[in-house]
Structure formats: C-alpha cells, structure tokens
Design a protein around this motif. Structure first.
Motif, PDB file in Angstrom:
ATOM      1  N   GLU A   1      15.242  22.730  32.392  1.00 48.04           N
ATOM      2  CA  GLU A   1      14.686  21.370  32.401  1.00 48.04           C
ATOM      3  C   GLU A   1      13.541  21.232  33.400  1.00 48.04           C
ATOM      4  O   GLU A   1      12.660  20.393  33.226  1.00 48.04           O
TER       5      GLU A   1
ATOM      6  N   CYS B   1      10.590  29.750  32.899  1.00 50.90           N
ATOM      7  CA  CYS B   1      10.366  30.601  31.729  1.00 50.90           C
ATOM      8  C   CYS B   1      11.416  31.714  31.739  1.00 50.90           C
ATOM      9  O   CYS B   1      11.377  32.602  32.586  1.00 50.90           O
TER      10      CYS B   1
ATOM     11  N   GLY C   1      11.384  23.633  33.938  1.00 54.86           N
ATOM     12  CA  GLY C   1      10.229  24.388  33.494  1.00 54.86           C
ATOM     13  C   GLY C   1      10.264  25.889  33.696  1.00 54.86           C
ATOM     14  O   GLY C   1       9.238  26.553  33.582  1.00 54.86           O
TER      15      GLY C   1
ATOM     16  N   ASN D   1      11.401  28.768  25.486  1.00 53.61           N
ATOM     17  CA  ASN D   1      10.352  28.803  26.507  1.00 53.61           C
ATOM     18  C   ASN D   1       9.166  27.942  26.109  1.00 53.61           C
ATOM     19  O   ASN D   1       8.074  28.095  26.650  1.00 53.61           O
ATOM     20  N   ALA D   2       9.363  27.030  25.177  1.00 53.72           N
ATOM     21  CA  ALA D   2       8.253  26.233  24.644  1.00 53.72           C
ATOM     22  C   ALA D   2       7.523  25.441  25.728  1.00 53.72           C
ATOM     23  O   ALA D   2       6.303  25.371  25.727  1.00 53.72           O
ATOM     24  N   ASP D   3       8.241  24.842  26.639  1.00 50.04           N
ATOM     25  CA  ASP D   3       7.614  24.012  27.674  1.00 50.04           C
ATOM     26  C   ASP D   3       7.723  24.629  29.066  1.00 50.04           C
ATOM     27  O   ASP D   3       7.663  23.912  30.063  1.00 50.04           O
ATOM     28  N   CYS D   4       7.858  25.946  29.124  1.00 51.08           N
ATOM     29  CA  CYS D   4       8.038  26.565  30.441  1.00 51.08           C
ATOM     30  C   CYS D   4       6.714  26.640  31.197  1.00 51.08           C
ATOM     31  O   CYS D   4       5.642  26.683  30.599  1.00 51.08           O
ATOM     32  N   ARG D   5       6.834  26.612  32.523  1.00 49.74           N
ATOM     33  CA  ARG D   5       5.647  26.648  33.376  1.00 49.74           C
ATOM     34  C   ARG D   5       5.784  27.610  34.552  1.00 49.74           C
ATOM     35  O   ARG D   5       4.800  27.906  35.212  1.00 49.74           O
TER      36      ARG D   5
END
Length: 90
Positions: free
Chosen positions: A39, A43, A41, A55-59
């Motif tokens: 949640e 990866c 971020g 991992n669509a919204d990972c940072r």
C-alpha cells in the motif's frame, strides 16, 4: 487427582506449532506485513509478492526507502514479532 489426569492428557497432545499448523498463521502474517509495504508503494521482487500484490503502482525498489508512518512501522514491527514467535521462515 483430576488436575493430574488433565495434565497427563494435555502433555500427550501434539504441539500446536507443528510445521503444518504454523504454515497458515505464517502465511497470514506474511500477507498482513507485505500489504502494509504494498500500500505504501513497494515494488515486490518475488513471484509470491508480485502475484499477491502486483507492482502496478509501485514506486520503491528498496524496502528501506518505503515511507511508512509511525503507525505502520509499529504494525510491521508487531507482525514481525509474531512471525518470530510462531517460528515463521524468513
């Protein structure tokens, strides 16, 4: 006399934290802990993590870089304590 009989029965029971029984709590704790990171971020690198959280919204590639609130850090620390107490694999 009854207390002694009960103690004998309890001593004869198999331990609660056998590998088969420990697996489910460990899986649940793993999921709770990694949900906090996901949640925030993170990866995920492992197939298990990617399958569970994507991992669509990972940072953040490094878990040390994931910005967690004090509340989330405390939650992760408590989950890790429970994982150690349950003998979960690392």
């Amino acid at each position: 006399m009854r207390a002694l009989a009960l103690a004998s029965v309890l001593a004869a029971l198999p331990p609660l934290c056998t590998p088969a029984r420990a697996e489910f709590p460990c899986d649940e704790l793993w999921g709770e802990r990694n949900a906090v990171y996901g949640e925030a971020g993170y990866c995920f690198r492992t197939p298990r993590g990617i399958k569970a959280f994507g991992n669509a919204d990972c940072r953040y590639d490094d878990i040390a870089d994931v910005p967690l609130s004090a509340r989330d850090r405390a939650k992760v620390a408590e989950i890790q304590r429970q994982e150690r107490a349950a003998g979960c694999p690392r």
